[in-house]
Design an enzyme around this catalytic site. Sequence first.
Site, PDB file in Angstrom:
ATOM      1  N   CYS A 124       0.851  -1.261  -0.111  1.00 16.51           N
ATOM      2  CA  CYS A 124      -0.039   0.098   0.073  1.00 16.51           C
ATOM      3  C   CYS A 124       0.928   1.441   0.061  1.00 16.51           C
ATOM      4  CB  CYS A 124      -0.978   0.032   1.123  1.00 16.51           C
ATOM      5  SG  CYS A 124      -2.395   0.934   0.994  1.00 16.51           S
TER       6      CYS A 124
ATOM      7  N   HIS B 196      -3.675  -5.367   1.080  1.00 12.98           N
ATOM      8  CA  HIS B 196      -2.862  -5.823   2.323  1.00 12.98           C
ATOM      9  C   HIS B 196      -2.775  -7.439   2.445  1.00 12.98           C
ATOM     10  CE1 HIS B 196      -2.402  -1.920   4.170  1.00 12.98           C
ATOM     11  NE2 HIS B 196      -3.475  -1.481   3.271  1.00 12.98           N
TER      12      HIS B 196
ATOM     13  N   GLU C 114      -1.627  -9.103   4.663  1.00 12.22           N
ATOM     14  CA  GLU C 114      -1.251  -9.331   5.968  1.00 12.22           C
ATOM     15  C   GLU C 114      -2.605  -9.528   6.856  1.00 12.22           C
ATOM     16  OE1 GLU C 114      -0.841  -6.568   4.755  1.00 12.22           O
ATOM     17  OE2 GLU C 114      -1.106  -4.689   5.924  1.00 12.22           O
TER      18      GLU C 114
HETATM   19  N1  LIG Z   1      -2.943   1.716   3.842  1.00 15.96           N
HETATM   20  C1  LIG Z   1      -2.259   2.606   3.486  1.00 15.96           C
HETATM   21  O1  LIG Z   1      -1.227   2.225   3.362  1.00 15.96           O
HETATM   22  C2  LIG Z   1      -2.851   3.850   2.750  1.00 15.96           C
HETATM   23  C3  LIG Z   1      -1.778   4.624   2.159  1.00 15.96           C
HETATM   24  C4  LIG Z   1      -2.506   6.100   2.085  1.00 15.96           C
HETATM   25  N2  LIG Z   1      -2.659   6.683   3.144  1.00 15.96           N
HETATM   26  C5  LIG Z   1      -3.527   5.823   0.947  1.00 15.96           C
HETATM   27  O2  LIG Z   1      -4.685   6.162   1.446  1.00 15.96           O
HETATM   28  O3  LIG Z   1      -3.419   5.545  -0.195  1.00 15.96           O
END
Ligand SMILES: NC(=O)CC[C@H](N)C(=O)O
Length: 540
Positions: free
Chosen positions: A94, A187, A189
């Site tokens: 991300c 994600h 995880e």
């Molecule tokens: N979950 C994250 O790492 C989000 C990353 C960043 N804040 C976004 O909105 O894209």
Amino acid sequence: MQESHAAEATQVSHLYDTILILDFGSQYSHLITRRVRECGVYCELLPCTQKIAELNFKPKGVILSGSPFSITDEGAPHVDPAVFDLGVPVLGICYGLQQIAMNRGGQTGLATKREYGYAELNVVRHPGHIIADKLFEGVADKTTVWMSHGDHLDQPPKGFTIIGTTTTSEYAAIAHEKEHIYGIQFHPEVSHSAEGTKILKNFVIGICGANANWSMGSFIDKEIERIRTLVGPHGCVIGAVSGGVDSTVAAVLMKRAIGDRFHAILVDNGVMRLNECETVKHTLNDSLGINLTVADASDLFLSRLKGVTDPEKKRKIIGNTFIEVFEAEAHRIDNENKELGRDKIEWLLQGTLYPDVIESISFKGPSATIKSHHNVGGLLEDMRLNLIEPLRELFKDEVRALGSLLGIPDDLIWRHPFPGPGIAIRVLGEVTPEQVDIARRADHIYIEEIKNAGLYRKISQAYAALLPVRSVGVMGDQRTYEQVIALRAVETKDFMTADWFEFPYSVLKRISNRIINEVHGVNRVVYDVSSKPPSTIEWE
Ligand SMILES: NC(=O)CC[C@H](N)C(=O)O
Ligand SMILES: Nc1ncnc2c1ncn2[C@@H]1O[C@H](COP(=O)(O)OP(=O)(O)OP(=O)(O)O)[C@@H](O)[C@H]1O
Ligand SMILES: O=c1[nH]c(=O)c2[nH+]cn([C@@H]3O[C@H](COP(=O)(O)O)[C@@H](O)[C@H]3O)c2[nH]1
Ligand SMILES: [Mg+2]
């Protein structure tokens, strides 16, 4: 040369292939750590501000976590670019993907559509192109992943190919064509990503080539060696051991490493549970062979608590008295050791766990103090002894697995946590021996019935509190005017948030009957149905 060998042998990251996880403040960062360890690979979580030149180990690979920041925010955290010069594989998750893109000249725009929740990832394969396809090896062509982002990649940096898309993210997964650098927008995880662990495993084992030898079985031998190297052939160690799972597991490891040169002290502060000191002494001393002394200071503690009603004052008095008693014990052992021709105590054993370490080095900074919890363990650090913390790299479930392997009985391993200030913070208001006795007896019945109902392991923590209020009752046609017992039972993973436990009514009925019948001074029992937050687990 000799010295540097010794220093190396005292770090877990030098004994196992280690994956470095850099934390940008995501709420899931420690989950990445858990998942990688579940793959049998050791890893450490460090703040994203870590300078690569100052790392004291060479990682086999690096994972960049997510973050609450937007990459273009002022003050947004950035990775040390030297991470790309380490010559080891990098995986960005991300925000981590967005970091990679930024470093490698890609563009990160603000997405018009936020992607939050489930998405279907379409894996894009490149037959014959090994680097790109390694991350999703064995993963279905369409797989459910979990997204949580507002920003997205507008354009991948030069040299990167697309390895996965979703309907809203054209660049949901990218890989460098020649170097092992991967970025994923989802994600892996969180358990909602169906094949998330497989993807992480592909990265740490398949791509980084880390040896999957992290297990509690292998940890025992290496840790014992590490302790022996640290303490040396004559060094003596002292430890405060409460009978809680952390200090007990640490004590058993220490005993295996240095035998009788380890002295455990259990302080009887007069506010322990019913028969607790005897039980702990019996198990640790007789069954586990630990050199444990029970220092009975109950009168001293109770006399100092006289007239005190403020919860924080109770904690401070107990914490300070604890140190006094412990130091006196250390002094006594030093004198005994002198007569035996042994060295003075130089080391202090502590049961610190990895979550405590993560919290203290967290990128997010320390959290606000609601209760001064670590007043017992924490204050000991002021002693002029060197700290030795064998569980510093472990999570609680790893400590329990370790305890099992070390032959510690199940009922000790699965014991509910018990706060250092004990029943003193469960008797609301003034702590007198009579009030402690009532709370202690009620608590004993409560726990006994929970065990009889087969619910002990389902509940994370349960106890009885004695309230400083009286209510009217009728017993044997007589009016009674007695105190109230409040029952507390919670389910929680991390003790930071908690839900109250849903007992079958029949169990509550039995508990209430027994407490009112068997504990003099109580004529009413209530069940606490408050969650944390806004309540806390302990009443004080
Ligand atoms: N979950 C994250 O790492 C989000 C990353 C960043 N804040 C976004 O909105 O894209
Ligand atoms: N009565 C006691 N005697 C000796 N040491 C104690 C006592 N109470 C607390 N301690 C020390 O304070 C530390 C912190 O207490 P804490 O209750 O957080 O952990 P624990 O007792 O090891 O495990 P658990 O969280 O399962 O109760 C303990 O690890 C132990 O070293
Ligand atoms: O060692 C300790 N010293 C303390 O002063 C203390 N106060 C609370 N606790 C334990 O911490 C966990 C969270 O409790 P709270 O929700 O009440 O803050 C629960 O597990 C509590 O039992 C303590 N442990
Ligand atoms: Mg405890």
